[in-house]
Write a protein that holds these residues in place. Structure first.
Motif, PDB file in Angstrom:
ATOM      1  N   ALA A 193       0.828  -1.312  -0.039  1.00  0.00           N
ATOM      2  CA  ALA A 193       0.044   0.070  -0.025  1.00  0.00           C
ATOM      3  C   ALA A 193       0.765   1.322   0.068  1.00  0.00           C
ATOM      4  N   TRP A 212      -1.104   5.680  -5.277  1.00  0.00           N
ATOM      5  CA  TRP A 212      -2.231   5.532  -6.019  1.00  0.00           C
ATOM      6  C   TRP A 212      -2.115   6.551  -6.979  1.00  0.00           C
ATOM      7  N   ASP A 267      -8.717   7.158  -6.811  1.00  0.00           N
ATOM      8  CA  ASP A 267      -8.363   5.754  -6.442  1.00  0.00           C
ATOM      9  C   ASP A 267      -8.114   5.551  -4.865  1.00  0.00           C
ATOM     10  N   LEU A 268      -7.617   6.558  -4.365  1.00  0.00           N
ATOM     11  CA  LEU A 268      -7.344   6.787  -2.836  1.00  0.00           C
ATOM     12  C   LEU A 268      -8.784   6.677  -2.244  1.00  0.00           C
ATOM     13  N   ARG A 291     -11.565   5.354  -3.371  1.00  0.00           N
ATOM     14  CA  ARG A 291     -12.146   3.910  -3.624  1.00  0.00           C
ATOM     15  C   ARG A 291     -11.507   3.120  -2.551  1.00  0.00           C
ATOM     16  N   LEU A 292     -10.246   3.160  -2.346  1.00  0.00           N
ATOM     17  CA  LEU A 292      -9.418   2.392  -1.238  1.00  0.00           C
ATOM     18  C   LEU A 292     -10.347   2.556   0.122  1.00  0.00           C
ATOM     19  N   GLY A 298       1.104   9.264   1.085  1.00  0.00           N
ATOM     20  CA  GLY A 298       1.626   7.948   0.618  1.00  0.00           C
ATOM     21  C   GLY A 298       3.017   8.105   0.848  1.00  0.00           C
ATOM     22  N   LEU A 304      -6.080  -3.693  -4.636  1.00  0.00           N
ATOM     23  CA  LEU A 304      -4.990  -2.857  -5.235  1.00  0.00           C
ATOM     24  C   LEU A 304      -4.743  -3.340  -6.501  1.00  0.00           C
ATOM     25  N   ARG A 337      -3.679   0.681 -11.150  1.00  0.00           N
ATOM     26  CA  ARG A 337      -4.127   2.117 -10.333  1.00  0.00           C
ATOM     27  C   ARG A 337      -3.173   2.204  -9.212  1.00  0.00           C
ATOM     28  N   TYR A 338      -2.798   1.092  -8.535  1.00  0.00           N
ATOM     29  CA  TYR A 338      -1.973   1.282  -7.253  1.00  0.00           C
ATOM     30  C   TYR A 338      -0.421   0.523  -7.281  1.00  0.00           C
TER      31      TYR A 338
END
Length: 266
Positions: free
Chosen positions: A107, A110, A115-116, A118-119, A189, A210, A214-215
């Motif tokens: 992790a 992103w 995307d963040l 969503r996570l 991040g 992930l 995207r990650y």
């Protein structure tokens, strides 16, 4: 915490909402090659208590692992981390504490703010489900486990009843989850860096938490010079999906690092 095995030191760092028990499927193989230390991260079920501002949660978890290394008399170790644990392993490498790093779907990166978001939504939903009474009972049927846990593991049906019970217990007991999620937007991040030692980033081809585009891509860009490996047939938490494959991936990498090390270190 679990400690065992003989050889160069290896530290295993689990993902968010989990505990050291996530490593059980690969512990026997890893302990044949290394002195393994598997702590439970601060703020997680059974780990040290953590009380810091939300944006400081990850650095505080890294601090706590570094203290544990010092107390164990370990200067540098092979660091193996999954998800949040992969991020922690990379931050420890930044501090010069790694002999090598194997980061399994780490992790901390992103592609876009969406995307963040969503996570964070996924983990908030998971946290609520884990705290509902009777969640463990609901997950007993294999078909239900495969449906509800497929995002975490490609083969959740192989989990035993005891495994499921521990998973739910760890999730419900993760005191730091709310602060970890609240602080993520301000944490920024993983800051880009060039590790001094060898780093392998291994990403499950079926990681639904992930997804690599995207990650994974932004993570590889952030960790300059890291080796990238795509791991078939596994999801976000690969240790239970394919224990032999994952343990072999790790030990082949660490054996090469140990062979290349200065003989004076042995």
């Amino acid at each position: 915490m679990h400690v065992g095995g003989v050889g160069t030191p290896m530290v295993l760092l689990h993902g968010a909402t989990s505990s050291w028990r996530a490593w059980r499927p690969v512990l026997p193989a890893l302990k044949r090659h290394h002195h393994v230390v598997a702590p439970t991260l601060a703020g997680h079920h059974g780990g040290p208590v953590l009380s810091v501002a939300p944006e400081n949660v990850v650095p505080a978890i890294v601090d706590a692992v570094e203290v544990a290394l010092d107390e164990a008399g370990i200067d540098r170790a092979h660091l193996v981390g999954n998800s949040l644990g992969g991020w922690v392993a990379l931050e420890l490498a930044r501090r010069g504490r790694s002999r090598s790093v194997v980061a399994l779907s780490p992790a901390g990166a992103w592609a876009t703010p969406a995307d963040l978001d969503r996570l964070l939504r996924l983990f908030r939903i998971g946290g609520r489900i884990g705290r509902l009474p009777g969640t463990g009972a609901v997950l007993r049927p294999r078909a239900v486990r495969r449906l509800l846990l497929r995002a975490v593991s490609e083969h959740p049906e192989v989990l035993s009843q005891a495994d499921v019970g521990e998973l739910v217990e760890d999730l419900a007991g993760c005191a730091v989850l709310a602060d970890l999620l609240a602080g993520a937007p301000d944490s920024g991040g993983l800051a880009p860096f060039t590790p001094e030692g060898p780093v392998m980033i291994a990403w499950g081809e079926r990681d639904r938490i992930l997804p690599f585009p995207r990650y994974g891509r932004p993570m590889v860009e952030a960790v300059r010079g890291a080796q990238l490996v795509r791991v078939p047939v596994v999801g976000h938490v690969p240790m239970a999906d394919a224990p032999a494959l994952v343990s072999s991936l790790i030990t082949r990498f660490t054996a090469r690092v140990d062979r290349d090390a200065d003989p004076a270190e042995h």
